[in-house]
Scaffold this active site. Structure first.
Site, PDB file in Angstrom:
ATOM      1  N   ASP A  50     -33.321 -15.093   7.031  1.00 50.66           N
ATOM      2  CA  ASP A  50     -34.617 -16.083   7.746  1.00 50.66           C
ATOM      3  C   ASP A  50     -34.065 -17.228   8.560  1.00 50.66           C
ATOM      4  O   ASP A  50     -32.635 -17.346   8.298  1.00 50.66           O
ATOM      5  CB  ASP A  50     -35.502 -16.337   6.947  1.00 50.66           C
ATOM      6  CG  ASP A  50     -34.733 -16.997   5.465  1.00 50.66           C
ATOM      7  OD1 ASP A  50     -33.656 -17.755   5.757  1.00 50.66           O
ATOM      8  OD2 ASP A  50     -35.303 -16.755   4.399  1.00 50.66           O
ATOM      9  N   ASP A  52     -34.122 -21.163   9.680  1.00 54.43           N
ATOM     10  CA  ASP A  52     -34.849 -22.692   9.666  1.00 54.43           C
ATOM     11  C   ASP A  52     -34.358 -23.382  10.879  1.00 54.43           C
ATOM     12  O   ASP A  52     -33.422 -23.218  11.469  1.00 54.43           O
ATOM     13  CB  ASP A  52     -34.140 -23.159   8.584  1.00 54.43           C
ATOM     14  CG  ASP A  52     -34.621 -22.462   7.136  1.00 54.43           C
ATOM     15  OD1 ASP A  52     -35.731 -22.373   6.739  1.00 54.43           O
ATOM     16  OD2 ASP A  52     -33.578 -22.062   6.565  1.00 54.43           O
ATOM     17  N   ASP A 129     -27.935 -29.570   0.671  1.00 50.26           N
ATOM     18  CA  ASP A 129     -27.199 -29.366  -0.430  1.00 50.26           C
ATOM     19  C   ASP A 129     -25.647 -29.306  -0.316  1.00 50.26           C
ATOM     20  O   ASP A 129     -24.910 -30.358  -0.674  1.00 50.26           O
ATOM     21  CB  ASP A 129     -27.773 -28.250  -1.502  1.00 50.26           C
ATOM     22  CG  ASP A 129     -27.964 -27.099  -0.573  1.00 50.26           C
ATOM     23  OD1 ASP A 129     -27.783 -27.021   0.336  1.00 50.26           O
ATOM     24  OD2 ASP A 129     -28.693 -26.212  -1.429  1.00 50.26           O
TER      25      ASP A 129
HETATM   26  P1  ATP Z   1     -30.165 -17.970   1.752  1.00 51.93           P
HETATM   27  O1  ATP Z   1     -29.488 -17.071   2.212  1.00 51.93           O
HETATM   28  O2  ATP Z   1     -30.755 -17.857   0.287  1.00 51.93           O
HETATM   29  O3  ATP Z   1     -31.678 -18.197   2.640  1.00 51.93           O
HETATM   30  P2  ATP Z   1     -30.193 -20.879   2.599  1.00 51.93           P
HETATM   31  O4  ATP Z   1     -29.034 -21.697   2.716  1.00 51.93           O
HETATM   32  O5  ATP Z   1     -30.820 -20.491   3.916  1.00 51.93           O
HETATM   33  O6  ATP Z   1     -29.635 -19.487   1.885  1.00 51.93           O
HETATM   34  P3  ATP Z   1     -32.846 -21.748   1.860  1.00 51.93           P
HETATM   35  O7  ATP Z   1     -33.372 -21.707   0.516  1.00 51.93           O
HETATM   36  O8  ATP Z   1     -33.625 -20.722   2.855  1.00 51.93           O
HETATM   37  O9  ATP Z   1     -31.099 -21.299   1.611  1.00 51.93           O
HETATM   38  O10 ATP Z   1     -32.648 -23.113   2.413  1.00 51.93           O
HETATM   39  C1  ATP Z   1     -32.521 -23.322   3.976  1.00 51.93           C
HETATM   40  C2  ATP Z   1     -31.569 -24.746   3.921  1.00 51.93           C
HETATM   41  O11 ATP Z   1     -32.325 -25.795   3.357  1.00 51.93           O
HETATM   42  C3  ATP Z   1     -30.421 -24.630   3.024  1.00 51.93           C
HETATM   43  O12 ATP Z   1     -29.017 -24.142   3.922  1.00 51.93           O
HETATM   44  C4  ATP Z   1     -29.998 -26.216   2.856  1.00 51.93           C
HETATM   45  O13 ATP Z   1     -29.481 -26.882   4.016  1.00 51.93           O
HETATM   46  C5  ATP Z   1     -31.414 -26.764   2.617  1.00 51.93           C
HETATM   47  N1  ATP Z   1     -31.647 -26.691   1.382  1.00 51.93           N
HETATM   48  C6  ATP Z   1     -32.589 -25.939   0.542  1.00 51.93           C
HETATM   49  N2  ATP Z   1     -32.622 -26.054  -0.723  1.00 51.93           N
HETATM   50  C7  ATP Z   1     -32.261 -27.397  -1.016  1.00 51.93           C
HETATM   51  C8  ATP Z   1     -32.062 -28.229  -2.115  1.00 51.93           C
HETATM   52  N3  ATP Z   1     -32.503 -27.783  -3.321  1.00 51.93           N
HETATM   53  N4  ATP Z   1     -31.447 -29.463  -1.842  1.00 51.93           N
HETATM   54  C9  ATP Z   1     -30.849 -29.615  -0.730  1.00 51.93           C
HETATM   55  N5  ATP Z   1     -31.001 -28.948   0.581  1.00 51.93           N
HETATM   56  C10 ATP Z   1     -31.552 -27.716   0.240  1.00 51.93           C
HETATM   57 MG    MG Z   2     -32.595 -19.402   4.285  1.00 56.72          MG
END
Ligand code: ATP
Ligand code: MG
Length: 418
Positions: A50, A52, A129
């Protein structure tokens, strides 16, 4: 720092919908970037699941720009822009909270309670994070922004929290589970400072609402890296904060618990890879099987009849687990059925066997039985018998059932020793 990204991120690999969202925002005079996991995954040559987008436009402004959008979330207010089944998440840059507001937005332990204070791009980067998750990419101008050394860490295959690990984990303890998940998924090492802190602070997970832990549990175990996630959670002393009753039986002498769970997760990982359907009910049945058996034995030793003990044991184990990681009924129900069928499978009298075979949870229960045998339980070839039974025509089934008929009782008694 701005990095020349032309080689790193060819624009045509970024989803067209995410590009559209960024373009519309930029054309309307806002700053906008694709950000986070999708940039990390693109840099690693993986396809993001996905996208963002981060922007300085406020949520209402974003919503007004896209007809196909809606505001969601309370703790994080964001906008979902929908293109058919595809959703692009748009979040407004967030700032750290100033002193005056600190009391309002943090719990006593330092956990973030609400997070809707807007800021600029640099502030937003510092609030993410891990360094690898704080990269911003502007596809129009092909600019990649890296404020925190994320690219270097990706190159070094390193998971590193931005800022002081202890306080970042205290702010949001779920980051510990995210570290493990990324380690399992990407095979990266956890940076020593981050790792030390993570091994010390597992107890903070007790403050996280069960529903949020369930969401995170699904991501850990149902996304194709479940076996590695389990291994790493145990290795980092975090598993017991999610599944304490299971943690308790893992090291019991002669227990097949660890093998059973590992096999269940490995089979789930394989199915995810092959795009076959998977259900958390099966994985949870494996996680909680030994706690269920132990509870059943305890109740039976108090004189409860076996059928009642089995029912009560399932109820008790589910209730205990629910208080930590919620188990929605749509999964705990089928999990119970998988367990309950385990005591029906040894009964192979013709009519009973047919009824068991027609049960809507038979296939999962049979798979579970085979897994128990693979894990080392001696069930006297019961799995092989059911394999043959399913593959036979009605006449052959009758013969099989007759041959095995009456032996259900003896086998049941034998089973109880495990
Ligand atoms: P995935 O491959 O699982 O989607 P992701 O890194 O995209 O991994 P998401 O949960 O989709 O994870 O979150 C998108 C972004 O939002 C992360 O890359 C990070 O920058 C931020 N983020 C998500 N959760 C947190 C958190 N608990 N604390 C700080 N930043 C966060
Ligand atoms: Mg993601």
């Amino acid at each position: 720092m701005t990095v020349d990204s032309r080689e790193l991120l060819p624009i045509d690999r970024i989803s067209v919908n995410a590009q559209k969202v960024v373009k519309r925002l930029v054309d309307s005079g806002f700053e906008a970037y694709v950000v986070g996991g999708c940039v990390r995954d693109l840099l690693l040559g993986k396809s993001p699941k996905d996208y963002d987008v981060a922007t300085n436009a406020h949520p209402e402004e974003v919503r007004d720009l896209f007809r196909n959008s809606r505001l969601v979330g309370r703790r994080f207010r964001i906008v979902h822009v929908r293109f058919g089944a595809d959703i692009v998440e748009v979040a407004t840059f967030r700032a750290p909270h100033n002193e005056a507001e600190t009391e309002l937005h943090y719990s006593e332990g330092g956990m973030i309670l609400s997070d809707n204070i807007y800021g600029n791009f640099s502030e937003d980067a510092l609030r993410r994070d891990f360094t690898m998750n704080a990269l911003y990419y502007q596809p129009e101008t092909e600019t990649l922004l890296d404020e925190v050394g994320g690219i270097e860490d990706i190159k070094a295959r390193r998971i590193r929290l931005i800022g002081d690990p202890d306080s970042r984990f205290r702010e949001d303890p779920v980051r510990m589970l995210r570290a493990i998940r990324f380690r399992a998924k990407l095979g990266f090492d956890i940076d020593p400072d981050t790792d030390r802190s993570l091994r010390r602070l597992g107890h903070l997970l007790a403050d996280i609402p069960p529903a949020r832990l369930f969401e995170e549990t699904l991501k850990l175990f149902m996304n194709g890296h479940g076996e590695a996630s389990f291994r790493e959670l145990v290795e980092h002393d975090l598993f017991g904060w999610l599944f304490p009753a299971t943690r308790h039986v893992l090291d019991a002498e002669g227990s097949t618990a660890r093998t059973l769970i590992t096999l269940a997760l490995a089979s789930t990982d394989r199915r995810v890879l092959e795009d076959k359907p998977v259900t958390p009910a099966f994985v949870l049945a494996a996680f909680l099987w030994h706690p269920f058996l132990a509870e059943m034995e305890r109740l039976a030793s108090l004189g409860m009849p076996p059928a009642v003990a089995s029912h009560e044991a399932a109820t008790n184990v589910i209730a205990g687990q629910q208080s930590i990681v919620s188990l929605p009924r749509r999964f705990s129900g089928p999990m119970r059925e998988i367990w309950q069928l385990q005591s029906r499978l040894p009964n192979r009298q013709p009519r009973k066997a047919e009824a068991t075979l027609r049960h809507k949870r038979f296939r999962a229960a049979y798979d579970f039985l085979v897994l128990r045998e693979e894990a080392g339980e001696d069930l006297d070839g019961l799995g092989a018998w059911w394999t043959e039974y399913q593959e036979s025509d009605p006449e052959a089934r009758a013969v099989l059932a007759k041959a095995a008929g009456g032996s259900g009782r003896r086998r049941k008694r034998k089973r109880r020793r495990h």
